[in-house]
Design a protein around this motif. Structure first.
Motif, PDB file in Angstrom:
ATOM      1  N   GLU A 109      -3.191  37.030  53.384  1.00  0.00           N
ATOM      2  CA  GLU A 109      -2.653  37.549  54.351  1.00  0.00           C
ATOM      3  C   GLU A 109      -3.483  39.156  54.684  1.00  0.00           C
ATOM      4  N   ILE A 110      -3.787  39.872  54.193  1.00  0.00           N
ATOM      5  CA  ILE A 110      -4.392  41.092  53.833  1.00  0.00           C
ATOM      6  C   ILE A 110      -5.730  41.088  54.508  1.00  0.00           C
ATOM      7  N   LEU A 111      -6.512  39.490  53.802  1.00  0.00           N
ATOM      8  CA  LEU A 111      -8.323  39.511  54.088  1.00  0.00           C
ATOM      9  C   LEU A 111      -7.563  38.367  55.753  1.00  0.00           C
ATOM     10  N   ARG A 112      -6.740  37.741  56.592  1.00  0.00           N
ATOM     11  CA  ARG A 112      -6.640  36.952  57.478  1.00  0.00           C
ATOM     12  C   ARG A 112      -6.655  38.103  58.280  1.00  0.00           C
ATOM     13  N   GLY A 113      -5.966  39.682  57.940  1.00  0.00           N
ATOM     14  CA  GLY A 113      -5.868  40.504  58.579  1.00  0.00           C
ATOM     15  C   GLY A 113      -7.171  41.083  59.371  1.00  0.00           C
ATOM     16  N   ILE A 114      -7.537  41.371  57.976  1.00  0.00           N
ATOM     17  CA  ILE A 114      -9.296  41.864  58.213  1.00  0.00           C
ATOM     18  C   ILE A 114     -10.339  40.622  58.354  1.00  0.00           C
ATOM     19  N   PHE A 115     -10.010  39.432  58.865  1.00  0.00           N
ATOM     20  CA  PHE A 115     -10.949  38.333  59.774  1.00  0.00           C
ATOM     21  C   PHE A 115     -10.645  38.572  60.988  1.00  0.00           C
ATOM     22  N   LYS A 116      -9.606  38.985  61.371  1.00  0.00           N
ATOM     23  CA  LYS A 116      -9.084  39.190  62.738  1.00  0.00           C
ATOM     24  C   LYS A 116      -9.167  40.625  63.380  1.00  0.00           C
ATOM     25  N   LYS A 117      -9.811  41.758  62.450  1.00  0.00           N
ATOM     26  CA  LYS A 117      -9.920  42.430  63.103  1.00  0.00           C
ATOM     27  C   LYS A 117     -11.242  43.210  62.830  1.00  0.00           C
ATOM     28  N   GLU A 118     -11.789  42.392  62.340  1.00  0.00           N
ATOM     29  CA  GLU A 118     -13.927  43.153  62.221  1.00  0.00           C
ATOM     30  C   GLU A 118     -13.782  42.637  63.860  1.00  0.00           C
ATOM     31  N   LYS A 119     -15.026  43.327  64.096  1.00  0.00           N
ATOM     32  CA  LYS A 119     -15.010  43.223  65.619  1.00  0.00           C
ATOM     33  C   LYS A 119     -16.974  42.924  65.289  1.00  0.00           C
ATOM     34  N   ALA A 120     -17.461  43.201  63.990  1.00  0.00           N
ATOM     35  CA  ALA A 120     -19.268  43.288  63.745  1.00  0.00           C
ATOM     36  C   ALA A 120     -19.840  42.413  64.092  1.00  0.00           C
ATOM     37  N   PHE A 121     -18.952  40.724  63.514  1.00  0.00           N
ATOM     38  CA  PHE A 121     -19.059  40.052  63.584  1.00  0.00           C
ATOM     39  C   PHE A 121     -19.095  38.747  64.626  1.00  0.00           C
ATOM     40  N   GLN A 122     -18.504  39.843  65.723  1.00  0.00           N
ATOM     41  CA  GLN A 122     -18.452  38.666  67.087  1.00  0.00           C
ATOM     42  C   GLN A 122     -19.543  38.005  67.030  1.00  0.00           C
ATOM     43  N   ASN A 123     -20.593  38.186  67.690  1.00  0.00           N
ATOM     44  CA  ASN A 123     -21.620  37.338  67.887  1.00  0.00           C
ATOM     45  C   ASN A 123     -22.304  36.531  66.753  1.00  0.00           C
ATOM     46  N   TYR A 124     -20.987  36.528  66.003  1.00  0.00           N
ATOM     47  CA  TYR A 124     -21.412  35.375  64.770  1.00  0.00           C
ATOM     48  C   TYR A 124     -20.072  34.128  64.488  1.00  0.00           C
ATOM     49  N   THR A 125     -20.908  33.103  64.029  1.00  0.00           N
ATOM     50  CA  THR A 125     -19.281  32.625  62.974  1.00  0.00           C
ATOM     51  C   THR A 125     -19.330  32.234  61.858  1.00  0.00           C
ATOM     52  N   VAL A 126     -18.252  33.344  61.963  1.00  0.00           N
ATOM     53  CA  VAL A 126     -17.633  33.160  61.104  1.00  0.00           C
ATOM     54  C   VAL A 126     -16.762  32.320  60.541  1.00  0.00           C
ATOM     55  N   ARG A 127     -16.758  31.258  59.439  1.00  0.00           N
ATOM     56  CA  ARG A 127     -15.179  30.802  59.114  1.00  0.00           C
ATOM     57  C   ARG A 127     -15.086  31.183  57.245  1.00  0.00           C
ATOM     58  N   HIS A 128     -13.735  30.843  56.656  1.00  0.00           N
ATOM     59  CA  HIS A 128     -12.978  30.949  55.700  1.00  0.00           C
ATOM     60  C   HIS A 128     -12.296  30.394  55.082  1.00  0.00           C
ATOM     61  N   VAL A 129     -12.041  29.877  53.845  1.00  0.00           N
ATOM     62  CA  VAL A 129     -11.087  29.371  53.576  1.00  0.00           C
ATOM     63  C   VAL A 129     -10.421  29.840  52.026  1.00  0.00           C
ATOM     64  N   PHE A 130      -9.353  29.479  51.410  1.00  0.00           N
ATOM     65  CA  PHE A 130      -8.615  30.248  50.589  1.00  0.00           C
ATOM     66  C   PHE A 130      -8.992  28.782  49.334  1.00  0.00           C
ATOM     67  N   LEU A 131      -9.635  28.988  48.508  1.00  0.00           N
ATOM     68  CA  LEU A 131      -8.994  27.809  47.581  1.00  0.00           C
ATOM     69  C   LEU A 131      -8.215  28.226  45.997  1.00  0.00           C
ATOM     70  N   ILE A 132      -7.343  27.021  45.760  1.00  0.00           N
ATOM     71  CA  ILE A 132      -6.085  26.913  45.324  1.00  0.00           C
ATOM     72  C   ILE A 132      -6.016  25.522  44.533  1.00  0.00           C
ATOM     73  N   GLY A 133      -5.386  25.518  43.296  1.00  0.00           N
ATOM     74  CA  GLY A 133      -4.562  24.964  42.162  1.00  0.00           C
ATOM     75  C   GLY A 133      -2.874  24.800  42.553  1.00  0.00           C
ATOM     76  N   GLN A 134      -2.849  23.768  42.125  1.00  0.00           N
ATOM     77  CA  GLN A 134      -1.195  23.406  42.459  1.00  0.00           C
ATOM     78  C   GLN A 134      -0.166  24.292  41.351  1.00  0.00           C
ATOM     79  N   ARG A 135       0.288  24.296  41.592  1.00  0.00           N
ATOM     80  CA  ARG A 135       2.059  25.672  40.833  1.00  0.00           C
ATOM     81  C   ARG A 135       3.104  24.349  41.003  1.00  0.00           C
ATOM     82  N   ASN A 136       4.216  23.707  39.907  1.00  0.00           N
ATOM     83  CA  ASN A 136       5.754  23.547  39.737  1.00  0.00           C
ATOM     84  C   ASN A 136       6.855  24.131  40.635  1.00  0.00           C
TER      85      ASN A 136
END
Length: 338
Positions: A109-136
């Motif tokens: 959630e913290i990183l999503r907030g950073i990605f959303k608030k950053e204005k410096a890369f508004q002229n660039y196309t930026v994507r992100h994914v979180f890599l996780i495994g499984q927990r029972n």
């Protein structure tokens, strides 16, 4: 005369049967030896019950999970993914593939907030994914489902999310990018507890190294890090035999910049080199060495590692050009004094 011919024919037939029998036995023996060699080189049996003893639980699809696996598993199953992440645009400047654990909801959630608030890369196309495994754990499963439905930014692999399985997570990341984001300029592999400045990245790295095909990072130098045989980062006695020091330069894995152009080749290289559970060395040392060179960015102060340096940069931001900095203490690897 006829009796003599019958005797000769019978003798010839016996010889043929004997020769065929010996050839069959020899081929069966050789096939058995080849199977043993193949199994020793390319397979490993994972005791998933042992992996899960800490939680006293069992994973779903146990029959599939407990099978003998290829150690460089090219068929890592995907539980969740957003196939449209990069396909909606013709070009992506940066994709962040962020190693996270299923229970690290707050960090994501913290990183999503950073990605959303950053204005410096508004002229660039930026994507992100979180890599996780499984927990029972049903509660964690529900949280992951809610996150994915809301944000669509999770790639979840069909393997137990554990420290010893970090290499599977790393391979899953480059495999997923090579199949779904071939139009990306840079891929940044980083952990979910890392500070990142997009403004600094696009100002000092993206422009300066935009035609570079090397992997960019803060690196551990070859022949300076001991191969640990005990402890948290222990290497099995059968891995890196006869080496007391790591024979290749490799990246400190908290933040690694990989040109998108080499991602498919890097993924293929992960299937050619021997398996090692230490994902930093496996991906950016062994596999990377088959594809490209390494560029150490630490002399340019884009990576702030130690807490005292971080404090200095916070007090005097004009002195630093920090792009990445871990928010936790860097792991203390056994270093050889030179």
């Amino acid at each position: 005369m006829r009796l003599a011919w019958n005797s000769i024919f019978a003798s010839f037939l016996c010889v043929q049967i004997c020769v065929s029998f010996f050839i069959f036995v020899a081929l069966e023996y050789r096939a058995g030896q080849n199977k043993i060699i193949f199994d020793e080189m390319y397979h490993v049996s994972i005791d998933w019950n042992k992996e899960l003893n800490a939680n006293h639980t069992k994973m779903p699809n146990e029959r599939e999970i407990m099978r003998t696996r290829h150690i460089n598993d090219a068929f890592i199953g995907i539980v969740r993914e957003n196939l449209l992440l990069c396909r909606a645009v013709s070009r992506v400047d940066v994709v962040f593939i962020i190693h996270s654990s299923p229970e690290h909801h707050d960090r994501r959630e913290i990183l999503r907030g950073i990605f959303k608030k950053e204005k410096a890369f508004q002229n660039y196309t930026v994507r992100h994914v979180f890599l996780i495994g499984q927990r029972n754990d049903m509660k964690i499963k529900e949280i992951i489902t809610q996150e994915f439905n809301q944000h669509g930014d999770i790639v979840q692999g069909r393997f137990v999310d554990s420290y010893k399985n970090l290499t599977y997570k790393a391979v899953m990341g480059v495999k997923w990018i090579s199949q779904n984001c071939r139009n990306v300029k840079y891929v940044i592999k980083m952990d979910d507890d890392v500070y990142v400045s997009f403004r600094m990245f696009f100002t000092y790295i993206y422009q300066q190294y935009r035609h570079d095909t090397r992997v960019l990072c803060w690196s551990w130098k070859r022949s300076t890090v001991l191969v640990n045989r005990k402890g948290k980062w222990s290497v099995d006695k059968d891995d890196l035999k006869h080496y007391n020091l790591f024979p290749l330069d490799y990246c400190s894995g908290f933040a690694v910049i990989i040109p998108g152009a080499i991602i498919p080749a890097l993924y293929k290289a992960t299937r050619l080199v021997p398996f090692l559970w230490i994902d930093d060395y496996f991906l950016t040392g062994m596999a990377r060495a088959l594809v490209t060179k390494l560029c150490d960015l630490s002399p340019y102060h884009h990576y702030i590692i130690f807490p005292q340096d971080r404090v200095t940069c916070i007090k005097n931001p004009k002195l630093c050009k920090t792009v990445f900095s871990p928010n936790t203490k860097i792991r203390r690897l056994p270093i050889v004094k030179t």
